[in-house]
Design a protein around this motif. Structure first.
Motif, PDB file in Angstrom:
ATOM      1  N   ASN A  12       1.029  -0.963  -0.160  1.00 45.97           N
ATOM      2  CA  ASN A  12       0.083   0.116   0.118  1.00 45.97           C
ATOM      3  C   ASN A  12       1.008   0.873   0.757  1.00 45.97           C
ATOM      4  OD1 ASN A  12      -2.652  -0.834   0.175  1.00 45.97           O
ATOM      5  ND2 ASN A  12      -1.412  -2.136   1.875  1.00 45.97           N
ATOM      6  N   CYS A  13       0.430   1.966  -0.864  1.00 45.39           N
ATOM      7  CA  CYS A  13       0.848   3.313  -0.566  1.00 45.39           C
ATOM      8  C   CYS A  13       0.060   5.068   0.773  1.00 45.39           C
ATOM      9  CB  CYS A  13       1.627   4.572  -1.841  1.00 45.39           C
ATOM     10  SG  CYS A  13       1.690   5.858  -2.630  1.00 45.39           S
ATOM     11  N   ILE A  14       0.688   4.765   1.243  1.00 43.79           N
ATOM     12  CA  ILE A  14      -0.050   5.945   2.405  1.00 43.79           C
ATOM     13  C   ILE A  14       0.946   7.123   2.088  1.00 43.79           C
ATOM     14  CG2 ILE A  14      -0.322   5.976   5.012  1.00 43.79           C
ATOM     15  CD1 ILE A  14       0.233   2.830   4.704  1.00 43.79           C
ATOM     16  N   GLN A  15       0.528   8.386   2.819  1.00 45.51           N
ATOM     17  CA  GLN A  15       0.598   9.714   3.052  1.00 45.51           C
ATOM     18  C   GLN A  15       0.219  10.014   3.859  1.00 45.51           C
ATOM     19  OE1 GLN A  15      -0.847  13.018   0.143  1.00 45.51           O
ATOM     20  NE2 GLN A  15       1.452  14.282   0.795  1.00 45.51           N
ATOM     21  N   GLY A  16       0.998  10.151   4.766  1.00 43.63           N
ATOM     22  CA  GLY A  16       1.146  11.298   5.986  1.00 43.63           C
ATOM     23  C   GLY A  16       2.156  10.507   7.615  1.00 43.63           C
ATOM     24  N   LYS A  17       1.889  11.410   8.115  1.00 39.68           N
ATOM     25  CA  LYS A  17       2.451  11.506   9.896  1.00 39.68           C
ATOM     26  C   LYS A  17       2.348   9.818  10.512  1.00 39.68           C
ATOM     27  CE  LYS A  17       2.492  13.175  14.578  1.00 39.68           C
ATOM     28  NZ  LYS A  17       2.046  13.903  15.181  1.00 39.68           N
ATOM     29  N   TYR A  18       3.570   9.461  10.477  1.00 37.03           N
ATOM     30  CA  TYR A  18       4.165   8.135  10.535  1.00 37.03           C
ATOM     31  C   TYR A  18       3.057   7.672  11.954  1.00 37.03           C
ATOM     32  CZ  TYR A  18       6.847   4.266  10.334  1.00 37.03           C
ATOM     33  OH  TYR A  18       7.404   2.809  10.120  1.00 37.03           O
ATOM     34  N   PRO A  40      11.695   6.738  12.309  1.00 40.43           N
ATOM     35  CA  PRO A  40      10.274   7.582  11.055  1.00 40.43           C
ATOM     36  C   PRO A  40       9.770   8.733  11.000  1.00 40.43           C
ATOM     37  CG  PRO A  40      10.257   5.008  11.432  1.00 40.43           C
ATOM     38  CD  PRO A  40      10.338   5.490  12.502  1.00 40.43           C
ATOM     39  N   ASP A  41       9.409   9.347  12.402  1.00 42.62           N
ATOM     40  CA  ASP A  41       9.444  10.476  12.082  1.00 42.62           C
ATOM     41  C   ASP A  41       9.494  11.871  12.384  1.00 42.62           C
ATOM     42  OD1 ASP A  41      10.708   9.975  14.905  1.00 42.62           O
ATOM     43  OD2 ASP A  41       8.994  11.673  16.324  1.00 42.62           O
ATOM     44  N   ILE A  42      10.931  11.379  12.032  1.00 40.38           N
ATOM     45  CA  ILE A  42      11.570  12.691  10.899  1.00 40.38           C
ATOM     46  C   ILE A  42      11.336  13.578   9.684  1.00 40.38           C
ATOM     47  CG2 ILE A  42      13.883  12.233  11.938  1.00 40.38           C
ATOM     48  CD1 ILE A  42      14.754  11.011   9.283  1.00 40.38           C
ATOM     49  N   TYR A  43       9.902  12.429   9.322  1.00 36.88           N
ATOM     50  CA  TYR A  43      10.174  12.860   7.731  1.00 36.88           C
ATOM     51  C   TYR A  43       8.571  14.039   8.050  1.00 36.88           C
ATOM     52  CZ  TYR A  43      13.209   9.206   6.256  1.00 36.88           C
ATOM     53  OH  TYR A  43      14.281   8.380   6.512  1.00 36.88           O
ATOM     54  N   PRO A  44       8.429  14.675   7.126  1.00 35.46           N
ATOM     55  CA  PRO A  44       7.128  15.647   7.060  1.00 35.46           C
ATOM     56  C   PRO A  44       6.050  14.743   7.179  1.00 35.46           C
ATOM     57  CG  PRO A  44       8.215  15.744   4.619  1.00 35.46           C
ATOM     58  CD  PRO A  44       8.761  14.761   5.509  1.00 35.46           C
ATOM     59  N   GLY A  45       4.977  15.844   7.472  1.00 32.09           N
ATOM     60  CA  GLY A  45       2.938  15.140   7.991  1.00 32.09           C
ATOM     61  C   GLY A  45       2.969  14.769   6.375  1.00 32.09           C
ATOM     62  N   LYS A  46       3.482  15.346   5.194  1.00 35.36           N
ATOM     63  CA  LYS A  46       2.967  14.761   4.099  1.00 35.36           C
ATOM     64  C   LYS A  46       3.742  13.628   3.391  1.00 35.36           C
ATOM     65  CE  LYS A  46       0.484  18.833   2.634  1.00 35.36           C
ATOM     66  NZ  LYS A  46      -0.143  19.735   1.768  1.00 35.36           N
ATOM     67  N   GLN A  47       4.855  13.177   4.060  1.00 34.89           N
ATOM     68  CA  GLN A  47       5.886  11.829   3.514  1.00 34.89           C
ATOM     69  C   GLN A  47       4.732  11.339   2.458  1.00 34.89           C
ATOM     70  OE1 GLN A  47       9.281  11.730   3.613  1.00 34.89           O
ATOM     71  NE2 GLN A  47       8.722  10.325   1.912  1.00 34.89           N
ATOM     72  N   PHE A  48       5.427  10.561   1.669  1.00 31.41           N
ATOM     73  CA  PHE A  48       4.996   8.426   1.162  1.00 31.41           C
ATOM     74  C   PHE A  48       5.703   7.880   1.906  1.00 31.41           C
ATOM     75  CE2 PHE A  48       3.089  12.507  -2.150  1.00 31.41           C
ATOM     76  CZ  PHE A  48       1.923  11.648  -2.035  1.00 31.41           C
TER      77      PHE A  48
END
Length: 178
Positions: A12-18, A40-48
Motif C-alpha cells: 500500500n502507498c500511504i501519505q501522512g504522519k507516521y 521515522p517521525d523525522i519525515y514531514p507530515g505529507k511524506q509518502f
C-alpha cells in the motif's frame, strides 16, 4: 523456484504522519535491538510511505537457537540454494546478507524443495525453514534487460556506520571493488 523468500500479502502507498502505533513499535525494537535507521517521525507530515505486509517467516537468525549441526547445515543449504535460484533467474545479488536478514521458523515438513535450472532439489529441513529478507540493497536483472540496483556511490553513509561487523564488511567490499 524457491519458497525461501517471503510471500507478499499486501502493498500500500500511504501519505501522512507516521502512525503512533508504528512509532511505538519502532521504539520498542530500538530499545531491544538498537536500530541503525532513523526514527521515522523525522519525515514531514505529507511524506509518502510504501507499507508492505509479508507472511510471518520466523525470527532473525541472530535470535534463533539452532538445536543441532544438522539444522545449521540445512539453514546453509536453504539460503545458498535460494540465492542460487535467484541468481540463475535474475542475476540476483543480495548485497546485504547478514544474520538479521535471514529469518528462521520451525516447520513440520521433512524437506524444503527448490527448483534450480529445471532440477528439483529437496533439502532436508531438520525442522526449520530459512527465509531471506531485506532487498533494499539488492541488484537484479529483469526480463528485457532492465537492471535494478542501488548505486552505492550515491549514498556514502553506507560506508560510515560503526559498531557492527557489517559496516566493516561494507568498507572492505568498497576497497576490493573500487
Amino acid at each position: 523456484m524457491t519458497s525461501n523468500f517471503p510471500r507478499v500479502m499486501s502493498v500500500n502507498c500511504i501519505q501522512g504522519k507516521y502512525p503512533k502505533i508504528l512509532l511505538d513499535l519502532w521504539d520498542k525494537y530500538h530499545e531491544e535491538r538498537v536500530s541503525q535507521n532513523d526514527r521515522p517521525d523525522i519525515y514531514p507530515g505529507k511524506q509518502f510511505y510504501i507499507a508492505m505486509e509479508f507472511e510471518y517467516a520466523g525470527e532473525d537468525l541472530e535470535s534463533f537457537f539452532l538445536e543441532s549441526a544438522c539444522q545449521g547445515l540445512s539453514l546453509l543449504a536453504q539460503v545458498s540454494g535460494t540465492l542460487a535460484v535467484a541468481e540463475s533467474v535474475l542475476q540476483y545479488e543480495h548485497r546485504d546478507l547478514h544474520l538479521g536478514n535471514i529469518l528462521v521458523a520451525p516447520i513440520d515438513n521433512d524437506s524444503v524443495e527448490l527448483i534450480l535450472e529445471g532440477n528439483l532439489i529437496p533439502i532436508p529441513s531438520h525442522g526449520i525453514k530459512a527465509t531471506v529478507i531485506d532487498f533494499g540493497l539488492a541488484r537484479m536483472s529483469l526480463p528485457g534487460g532492465k537492471i535494478l540496483y542501488v548505486d552505492f556511490n550515491s549514498d556514502p553513509a553506507l560506508f560510515e556506520g560503526k559498531g557492527d561487523l557489517q559496516f566493516d564488511i561494507y568498507r572492505l567490499m568498497k576497497e576490493q571493488t573500487k
